[in-house]
Scaffold this motif. Structure first.
Motif, PDB file in Angstrom:
ATOM      1  N   VAL A 195       0.837  -1.201   0.000  1.00 43.14           N
ATOM      2  CA  VAL A 195       0.000   0.000   0.000  1.00 43.14           C
ATOM      3  C   VAL A 195       0.874   1.253   0.000  1.00 43.14           C
ATOM      4  O   VAL A 195       0.614   2.213  -0.741  1.00 43.14           O
ATOM      5  N   SER A 196       1.920   1.258   0.817  1.00 38.62           N
ATOM      6  CA  SER A 196       2.815   2.419   0.856  1.00 38.62           C
ATOM      7  C   SER A 196       3.492   2.638  -0.497  1.00 38.62           C
ATOM      8  O   SER A 196       3.658   3.781  -0.935  1.00 38.62           O
ATOM      9  N   LEU A 197       3.879   1.545  -1.154  1.00 43.04           N
ATOM     10  CA  LEU A 197       4.492   1.662  -2.484  1.00 43.04           C
ATOM     11  C   LEU A 197       3.532   2.322  -3.461  1.00 43.04           C
ATOM     12  O   LEU A 197       3.922   3.227  -4.218  1.00 43.04           O
ATOM     13  N   VAL A 198       2.279   1.891  -3.462  1.00 38.47           N
ATOM     14  CA  VAL A 198       1.289   2.474  -4.368  1.00 38.47           C
ATOM     15  C   VAL A 198       1.114   3.961  -4.087  1.00 38.47           C
ATOM     16  O   VAL A 198       1.103   4.788  -5.010  1.00 38.47           O
ATOM     17  N   PHE A 199       0.999   4.352  -2.821  1.00 41.66           N
ATOM     18  CA  PHE A 199       0.806   5.763  -2.498  1.00 41.66           C
ATOM     19  C   PHE A 199       2.049   6.589  -2.805  1.00 41.66           C
ATOM     20  O   PHE A 199       1.930   7.770  -3.168  1.00 41.66           O
ATOM     21  N   ALA A 200       3.225   5.982  -2.693  1.00 34.71           N
ATOM     22  CA  ALA A 200       4.444   6.695  -3.064  1.00 34.71           C
ATOM     23  C   ALA A 200       4.492   6.905  -4.578  1.00 34.71           C
ATOM     24  O   ALA A 200       4.865   7.982  -5.054  1.00 34.71           O
ATOM     25  N   LEU A 201       4.120   5.892  -5.343  1.00 30.60           N
ATOM     26  CA  LEU A 201       4.104   6.017  -6.800  1.00 30.60           C
ATOM     27  C   LEU A 201       3.070   7.046  -7.257  1.00 30.60           C
ATOM     28  O   LEU A 201       3.261   7.726  -8.269  1.00 30.60           O
ATOM     29  N   LYS A 202       1.978   7.146  -6.505  1.00 27.85           N
ATOM     30  CA  LYS A 202       0.952   8.141  -6.816  1.00 27.85           C
ATOM     31  C   LYS A 202       1.301   9.521  -6.263  1.00 27.85           C
ATOM     32  O   LYS A 202       0.549  10.473  -6.454  1.00 27.85           O
ATOM     33  N   ARG A 203       2.408   9.612  -5.548  1.00 30.04           N
ATOM     34  CA  ARG A 203       2.882  10.853  -4.934  1.00 30.04           C
ATOM     35  C   ARG A 203       1.955  11.349  -3.817  1.00 30.04           C
ATOM     36  O   ARG A 203       1.948  12.534  -3.479  1.00 30.04           O
ATOM     37  N   ASP A 204       1.183  10.457  -3.252  1.00 27.78           N
ATOM     38  CA  ASP A 204       0.388  10.790  -2.070  1.00 27.78           C
ATOM     39  C   ASP A 204       1.187  10.546  -0.794  1.00 27.78           C
ATOM     40  O   ASP A 204       0.757  10.944   0.288  1.00 27.78           O
ATOM     41  N   LEU A 205       2.303   9.866  -0.929  1.00 25.97           N
ATOM     42  CA  LEU A 205       3.281   9.693   0.139  1.00 25.97           C
ATOM     43  C   LEU A 205       4.625  10.142  -0.417  1.00 25.97           C
ATOM     44  O   LEU A 205       5.013   9.687  -1.501  1.00 25.97           O
ATOM     45  N   PRO A 206       5.319  11.051   0.258  1.00 25.81           N
ATOM     46  CA  PRO A 206       6.632  11.466  -0.248  1.00 25.81           C
ATOM     47  C   PRO A 206       7.532  10.253  -0.482  1.00 25.81           C
ATOM     48  O   PRO A 206       7.672   9.408   0.412  1.00 25.81           O
ATOM     49  N   ARG A 207       8.119  10.159  -1.643  1.00 21.91           N
ATOM     50  CA  ARG A 207       8.905   8.970  -1.968  1.00 21.91           C
ATOM     51  C   ARG A 207      10.096   8.803  -1.035  1.00 21.91           C
ATOM     52  O   ARG A 207      10.539   7.681  -0.780  1.00 21.91           O
ATOM     53  N   ARG A 208      10.593   9.897  -0.510  1.00 23.49           N
ATOM     54  CA  ARG A 208      11.717   9.792   0.433  1.00 23.49           C
ATOM     55  C   ARG A 208      11.295   9.110   1.733  1.00 23.49           C
ATOM     56  O   ARG A 208      12.141   8.633   2.494  1.00 23.49           O
ATOM     57  N   ASP A 209       9.991   9.056   1.992  1.00 22.76           N
ATOM     58  CA  ASP A 209       9.494   8.454   3.230  1.00 22.76           C
ATOM     59  C   ASP A 209       9.182   6.967   3.076  1.00 22.76           C
ATOM     60  O   ASP A 209       8.932   6.282   4.077  1.00 22.76           O
ATOM     61  N   LEU A 210       9.172   6.456   1.842  1.00 20.00           N
ATOM     62  CA  LEU A 210       8.740   5.080   1.605  1.00 20.00           C
ATOM     63  C   LEU A 210       9.576   4.077   2.387  1.00 20.00           C
ATOM     64  O   LEU A 210       9.036   3.184   3.053  1.00 20.00           O
ATOM     65  N   GLY A 211      10.886   4.195   2.313  1.00 21.97           N
ATOM     66  CA  GLY A 211      11.751   3.252   3.016  1.00 21.97           C
ATOM     67  C   GLY A 211      11.521   3.268   4.517  1.00 21.97           C
ATOM     68  O   GLY A 211      11.533   2.221   5.177  1.00 21.97           O
ATOM     69  N   PHE A 212      11.291   4.456   5.075  1.00 29.85           N
ATOM     70  CA  PHE A 212      11.034   4.566   6.514  1.00 29.85           C
ATOM     71  C   PHE A 212       9.708   3.893   6.870  1.00 29.85           C
ATOM     72  O   PHE A 212       9.600   3.222   7.906  1.00 29.85           O
ATOM     73  N   TYR A 213       8.694   4.098   6.037  1.00 28.05           N
ATOM     74  CA  TYR A 213       7.391   3.459   6.285  1.00 28.05           C
ATOM     75  C   TYR A 213       7.533   1.936   6.282  1.00 28.05           C
ATOM     76  O   TYR A 213       7.017   1.241   7.172  1.00 28.05           O
ATOM     77  N   VAL A 214       8.226   1.413   5.278  1.00 26.55           N
ATOM     78  CA  VAL A 214       8.373  -0.043   5.181  1.00 26.55           C
ATOM     79  C   VAL A 214       9.142  -0.586   6.385  1.00 26.55           C
ATOM     80  O   VAL A 214       8.764  -1.621   6.962  1.00 26.55           O
ATOM     81  N   ALA A 215      10.203   0.099   6.780  1.00 28.09           N
ATOM     82  CA  ALA A 215      10.984  -0.347   7.944  1.00 28.09           C
ATOM     83  C   ALA A 215      10.131  -0.344   9.206  1.00 28.09           C
ATOM     84  O   ALA A 215      10.184  -1.285  10.021  1.00 28.09           O
ATOM     85  N   ALA A 216       9.320   0.698   9.381  1.00 29.57           N
ATOM     86  CA  ALA A 216       8.445   0.773  10.559  1.00 29.57           C
ATOM     87  C   ALA A 216       7.425  -0.352  10.551  1.00 29.57           C
ATOM     88  O   ALA A 216       7.135  -0.966  11.590  1.00 29.57           O
ATOM     89  N   GLN A 217       6.870  -0.643   9.379  1.00 28.40           N
ATOM     90  CA  GLN A 217       5.876  -1.710   9.268  1.00 28.40           C
ATOM     91  C   GLN A 217       6.491  -3.072   9.566  1.00 28.40           C
ATOM     92  O   GLN A 217       5.901  -3.891  10.292  1.00 28.40           O
ATOM     93  N   LEU A 218       7.683  -3.317   9.041  1.00 29.06           N
ATOM     94  CA  LEU A 218       8.354  -4.596   9.284  1.00 29.06           C
ATOM     95  C   LEU A 218       8.682  -4.759  10.763  1.00 29.06           C
ATOM     96  O   LEU A 218       8.432  -5.821  11.352  1.00 29.06           O
ATOM     97  N   ALA A 219       9.239  -3.713  11.360  1.00 31.75           N
ATOM     98  CA  ALA A 219       9.590  -3.778  12.779  1.00 31.75           C
ATOM     99  C   ALA A 219       8.347  -3.969  13.641  1.00 31.75           C
ATOM    100  O   ALA A 219       8.325  -4.801  14.564  1.00 31.75           O
TER     101      ALA A 219
END
Length: 235
Positions: free
Chosen positions: A73-97
């Motif tokens: 979901v975060s990837l889709v919103f980053a590609l749509k620019r509804d989530l800053p792409r620089r934040d994508l990696g941080f979101y994924v790391a937070a979700q995994l942790a």
């Protein structure tokens, strides 16, 4: 629209939300499996708890982080620019942790060994197709809901996952972070670590397909609609 909270608060919301989601999935699976030998009844208990907690978590964390709890979901919103792409990696790391902590929390609550690896086999083309379908439906539901009835997102997602538990062969993981967290529990809801790549690839493929189709289907059209409006249903 990206919620107006700073990144640390958004990451805490994503981690905590994913943690509670996984704790619910794993914990309710353990509880259901303990209370009954009927697999269908155990799955029903697991399903209802998961659908219910999604409504709660998306409602309370949506205004903070968007309540993704899901790398696809975060990837889709980053590609749509509804989530800053620089934040994508941080979101994924937070979700995994958060997901991993959720599994550990479930184990602690039920007095199980904290660190486990699942032995539950979930692989093969039908399972991968099921995960692609599950992720497609989830992302498509979110994108349509955001466009037409944003306030209904928590209920629509909760209801979709409740249904998808039963109409998909994989019981609808639809989430790479949750799949990884579930590989660390050898309980009712587990998945073998070796089966993770197939699930994750299928989930991402389904999410991207949903983004593409929704992008076309929901594209704004200039000028009056070509579909006649007949509010009274007169034939």
């Amino acid at each position: 629209m990206m919620p107006a909270f700073d990144l640390p608060r958004r990451l805490v919301a994503e981690a905590l939300g994913t943690c509670l989601l996984v704790a619910t999935v794993v914990g309710s699976g353990v509880m259901a499996d303990t209370l009954t030998d009927d697999t269908a009844l155990a799955l029903l208990g697991n399903t209802l708890a998961t659908g219910a907690i999604l409504v709660v978590l998306i409602t309370i964390f949506g205004p903070i982080s968007g309540a993704h709890f899901n790398p696809a979901v975060s990837l889709v919103f980053a590609l749509k620019r509804d989530l800053p792409r620089r934040d994508l990696g941080f979101y994924v790391a937070a979700q995994l942790a958060g997901g991993i902590v959720g599994t550990i929390a479930a184990h602690l609550m039920f007095d199980l060994p904290v660190f486990q690896l699942s032995e539950t086999v979930r692989t093969g083309t039908p399972q991968w197709i099921a995960e692609a379908v599950a992720a497609f439906g989830l992302v498509f539901t979110i994108l349509c809901a955001v466009r037409f009835k944003e306030g209904a997102v928590p209920w629509l997602v909760g209801l979709y996952i409740t249904a998808a538990y039963w109409f998909t062969a994989s019981t609808s993981f639809a989430n790479p972070a949750v799949a990884i967290a579930r590989s660390l529990t050898n309980t009712f809801s587990g998945i073998r670590p070796i089966d993770l790549p197939g699930f994750a690839l299928a989930e991402i493929a389904g999410a991207l397909l949903a983004m593409a189709l929704a992008g076309w289907l929901l594209a704004a059209k200039s000028g009056p609609s070509e579909v006649p409006i007949n509010p009274k249903g007169v034939q």
